[in-house]
Design a protein around this motif. Sequence first.
Motif, PDB file in Angstrom:
ATOM      1  N   ARG A  95      63.702 -14.626  50.044  1.00 14.98           N
ATOM      2  CA  ARG A  95      63.702 -14.831  51.488  1.00 14.98           C
ATOM      3  C   ARG A  95      62.340 -14.525  52.118  1.00 14.98           C
ATOM      4  O   ARG A  95      61.884 -15.248  52.995  1.00 14.98           O
ATOM      5  CB  ARG A  95      64.815 -14.000  52.129  1.00 14.98           C
ATOM      6  CG  ARG A  95      65.146 -14.445  53.528  1.00 14.98           C
ATOM      7  CD  ARG A  95      66.495 -13.889  53.958  1.00 14.98           C
ATOM      8  NE  ARG A  95      66.808 -14.315  55.299  1.00 14.98           N
ATOM      9  CZ  ARG A  95      67.533 -15.396  55.599  1.00 14.98           C
ATOM     10  NH1 ARG A  95      68.019 -16.148  54.644  1.00 14.98           N
ATOM     11  NH2 ARG A  95      67.769 -15.708  56.852  1.00 14.98           N
ATOM     12  N   GLU A  96      61.693 -13.470  51.671  1.00 12.68           N
ATOM     13  CA  GLU A  96      60.369 -13.127  52.207  1.00 12.68           C
ATOM     14  C   GLU A  96      59.364 -14.251  51.922  1.00 12.68           C
ATOM     15  O   GLU A  96      58.565 -14.615  52.791  1.00 12.68           O
ATOM     16  CB  GLU A  96      59.889 -11.808  51.611  1.00 12.68           C
ATOM     17  CG  GLU A  96      58.575 -11.325  52.193  1.00 12.68           C
ATOM     18  CD  GLU A  96      58.145  -9.986  51.607  1.00 12.68           C
ATOM     19  OE1 GLU A  96      57.076  -9.514  52.046  1.00 12.68           O
ATOM     20  OE2 GLU A  96      58.831  -9.430  50.740  1.00 12.68           O
ATOM     21  N   GLU A  97      59.412 -14.807  50.738  1.00 15.16           N
ATOM     22  CA  GLU A  97      58.521 -15.914  50.385  1.00 15.16           C
ATOM     23  C   GLU A  97      58.835 -17.156  51.220  1.00 15.16           C
ATOM     24  O   GLU A  97      57.920 -17.856  51.669  1.00 15.16           O
ATOM     25  CB  GLU A  97      58.647 -16.242  48.891  1.00 15.16           C
ATOM     26  CG  GLU A  97      58.098 -15.147  48.001  1.00 15.16           C
ATOM     27  CD  GLU A  97      58.463 -15.309  46.540  1.00 15.16           C
ATOM     28  OE1 GLU A  97      57.625 -14.954  45.686  1.00 15.16           O
ATOM     29  OE2 GLU A  97      59.581 -15.781  46.239  1.00 15.16           O
ATOM     30  N   PHE A  98      60.131 -17.426  51.440  1.00 16.99           N
ATOM     31  CA  PHE A  98      60.502 -18.545  52.296  1.00 16.99           C
ATOM     32  C   PHE A  98      59.879 -18.386  53.678  1.00 16.99           C
ATOM     33  O   PHE A  98      59.292 -19.322  54.217  1.00 16.99           O
ATOM     34  CB  PHE A  98      62.029 -18.647  52.459  1.00 16.99           C
ATOM     35  CG  PHE A  98      62.705 -19.483  51.421  1.00 16.99           C
ATOM     36  CD1 PHE A  98      62.515 -20.866  51.371  1.00 16.99           C
ATOM     37  CD2 PHE A  98      63.554 -18.898  50.497  1.00 16.99           C
ATOM     38  CE1 PHE A  98      63.154 -21.646  50.426  1.00 16.99           C
ATOM     39  CE2 PHE A  98      64.206 -19.670  49.548  1.00 16.99           C
ATOM     40  CZ  PHE A  98      64.012 -21.042  49.505  1.00 16.99           C
ATOM     41  N   PHE A  99      60.008 -17.194  54.255  1.00 12.15           N
ATOM     42  CA  PHE A  99      59.513 -17.016  55.614  1.00 12.15           C
ATOM     43  C   PHE A  99      57.993 -17.048  55.695  1.00 12.15           C
ATOM     44  O   PHE A  99      57.439 -17.465  56.718  1.00 12.15           O
ATOM     45  CB  PHE A  99      60.134 -15.773  56.267  1.00 12.15           C
ATOM     46  CG  PHE A  99      61.459 -16.110  56.902  1.00 12.15           C
ATOM     47  CD1 PHE A  99      61.519 -16.472  58.241  1.00 12.15           C
ATOM     48  CD2 PHE A  99      62.616 -16.135  56.157  1.00 12.15           C
ATOM     49  CE1 PHE A  99      62.726 -16.830  58.827  1.00 12.15           C
ATOM     50  CE2 PHE A  99      63.832 -16.494  56.728  1.00 12.15           C
ATOM     51  CZ  PHE A  99      63.885 -16.836  58.065  1.00 12.15           C
ATOM     52  N   GLU A 100      57.309 -16.668  54.636  1.00  8.62           N
ATOM     53  CA  GLU A 100      55.856 -16.853  54.628  1.00  8.62           C
ATOM     54  C   GLU A 100      55.507 -18.336  54.599  1.00  8.62           C
ATOM     55  O   GLU A 100      54.598 -18.783  55.299  1.00  8.62           O
ATOM     56  CB  GLU A 100      55.214 -16.107  53.464  1.00  8.62           C
ATOM     57  CG  GLU A 100      55.176 -14.603  53.703  1.00  8.62           C
ATOM     58  CD  GLU A 100      54.298 -13.853  52.731  1.00  8.62           C
ATOM     59  OE1 GLU A 100      53.492 -14.483  52.005  1.00  8.62           O
ATOM     60  OE2 GLU A 100      54.416 -12.616  52.708  1.00  8.62           O
ATOM     61  N   ALA A 101      56.240 -19.113  53.810  1.00 11.66           N
ATOM     62  CA  ALA A 101      56.019 -20.567  53.777  1.00 11.66           C
ATOM     63  C   ALA A 101      56.367 -21.178  55.135  1.00 11.66           C
ATOM     64  O   ALA A 101      55.640 -22.044  55.646  1.00 11.66           O
ATOM     65  CB  ALA A 101      56.851 -21.202  52.669  1.00 11.66           C
ATOM     66  N   PHE A 102      57.483 -20.738  55.729  1.00  9.62           N
ATOM     67  CA  PHE A 102      57.862 -21.230  57.053  1.00  9.62           C
ATOM     68  C   PHE A 102      56.757 -20.950  58.070  1.00  9.62           C
ATOM     69  O   PHE A 102      56.457 -21.778  58.927  1.00  9.62           O
ATOM     70  CB  PHE A 102      59.160 -20.582  57.543  1.00  9.62           C
ATOM     71  CG  PHE A 102      60.401 -20.934  56.756  1.00  9.62           C
ATOM     72  CD1 PHE A 102      60.495 -22.112  56.016  1.00  9.62           C
ATOM     73  CD2 PHE A 102      61.487 -20.072  56.758  1.00  9.62           C
ATOM     74  CE1 PHE A 102      61.656 -22.433  55.306  1.00  9.62           C
ATOM     75  CE2 PHE A 102      62.646 -20.390  56.061  1.00  9.62           C
ATOM     76  CZ  PHE A 102      62.735 -21.559  55.335  1.00  9.62           C
ATOM     77  N   SER A 103      56.143 -19.775  57.964  1.00  6.11           N
ATOM     78  CA  SER A 103      55.091 -19.421  58.925  1.00  6.11           C
ATOM     79  C   SER A 103      53.872 -20.326  58.764  1.00  6.11           C
ATOM     80  O   SER A 103      53.249 -20.723  59.750  1.00  6.11           O
ATOM     81  CB  SER A 103      54.700 -17.940  58.808  1.00  6.11           C
ATOM     82  OG  SER A 103      54.049 -17.674  57.583  1.00  6.11           O
ATOM     83  N   VAL A 104      53.553 -20.692  57.527  1.00  8.45           N
ATOM     84  CA  VAL A 104      52.437 -21.621  57.299  1.00  8.45           C
ATOM     85  C   VAL A 104      52.763 -22.972  57.928  1.00  8.45           C
ATOM     86  O   VAL A 104      51.939 -23.563  58.627  1.00  8.45           O
ATOM     87  CB  VAL A 104      52.126 -21.770  55.789  1.00  8.45           C
ATOM     88  CG1 VAL A 104      51.121 -22.890  55.545  1.00  8.45           C
ATOM     89  CG2 VAL A 104      51.609 -20.452  55.219  1.00  8.45           C
ATOM     90  N   ALA A 105      53.968 -23.459  57.697  1.00 10.59           N
ATOM     91  CA  ALA A 105      54.376 -24.747  58.270  1.00 10.59           C
ATOM     92  C   ALA A 105      54.327 -24.718  59.786  1.00 10.59           C
ATOM     93  O   ALA A 105      53.882 -25.679  60.427  1.00 10.59           O
ATOM     94  CB  ALA A 105      55.788 -25.106  57.799  1.00 10.59           C
ATOM     95  N   LEU A 106      54.755 -23.624  60.371  1.00 13.00           N
ATOM     96  CA  LEU A 106      54.760 -23.494  61.826  1.00 13.00           C
ATOM     97  C   LEU A 106      53.335 -23.484  62.385  1.00 13.00           C
ATOM     98  O   LEU A 106      53.038 -24.169  63.370  1.00 13.00           O
ATOM     99  CB  LEU A 106      55.513 -22.229  62.237  1.00 13.00           C
ATOM    100  CG  LEU A 106      55.760 -22.013  63.707  1.00 13.00           C
ATOM    101  CD1 LEU A 106      56.538 -23.174  64.318  1.00 13.00           C
ATOM    102  CD2 LEU A 106      56.520 -20.705  63.912  1.00 13.00           C
ATOM    103  N   VAL A 107      52.446 -22.773  61.734  1.00 13.34           N
ATOM    104  CA  VAL A 107      51.060 -22.714  62.198  1.00 13.34           C
ATOM    105  C   VAL A 107      50.380 -24.074  62.032  1.00 13.34           C
ATOM    106  O   VAL A 107      49.675 -24.539  62.927  1.00 13.34           O
ATOM    107  CB  VAL A 107      50.275 -21.602  61.462  1.00 13.34           C
ATOM    108  CG1 VAL A 107      48.781 -21.733  61.690  1.00 13.34           C
ATOM    109  CG2 VAL A 107      50.758 -20.239  61.933  1.00 13.34           C
ATOM    110  N   VAL A 108      50.610 -24.727  60.911  1.00 17.39           N
ATOM    111  CA  VAL A 108      49.975 -26.022  60.665  1.00 17.39           C
ATOM    112  C   VAL A 108      50.575 -27.103  61.557  1.00 17.39           C
ATOM    113  O   VAL A 108      49.859 -27.909  62.142  1.00 17.39           O
ATOM    114  CB  VAL A 108      50.092 -26.426  59.175  1.00 17.39           C
ATOM    115  CG1 VAL A 108      49.607 -27.844  58.947  1.00 17.39           C
ATOM    116  CG2 VAL A 108      49.308 -25.450  58.301  1.00 17.39           C
ATOM    117  N   GLY A 109      51.904 -27.104  61.665  1.00 13.04           N
ATOM    118  CA  GLY A 109      52.587 -28.175  62.390  1.00 13.04           C
ATOM    119  C   GLY A 109      52.748 -27.941  63.871  1.00 13.04           C
ATOM    120  O   GLY A 109      52.981 -28.887  64.624  1.00 13.04           O
TER     121      GLY A 109
END
Length: 111
Positions: free
Chosen positions: A65-79
């Motif tokens: 879950r922690e890794e998912f949310f780090e990936a989600f944060s990258v997507a949010l910042v980029v997108g």
Amino acid sequence: MNERILAEDNQVVRRFFALDTQTYKDGALDLKTKELLGLVASMVLRCDDCISYHIAQCKEAGVNREEFFEAFSVALVVGGSIVIPHLRRGVDFLDQLEGQGIHAVPEHKHD
């Protein structure tokens, strides 16, 4: 649906599907990393089918879950903020996978 599509005599479609399969195999980057990359790209492109597919694949690859949310944060910042509705649906799907023990992988409809 993928089986029906691949049953057609179209080499371009077959080769694209094969390329997709080859892309996610372990190489210099491992499968887990590649699936996280696919997840981020799908979120930025705002493809809910692809997001669900990559979340399920990431889960199978051992993403926590922690890794998912780090990936989600990258997507949010980029997108940007337009990714938020897709983030919500993605987290809902992840919660379903974790809470209900869903093991079926959604069919990837390609980006």
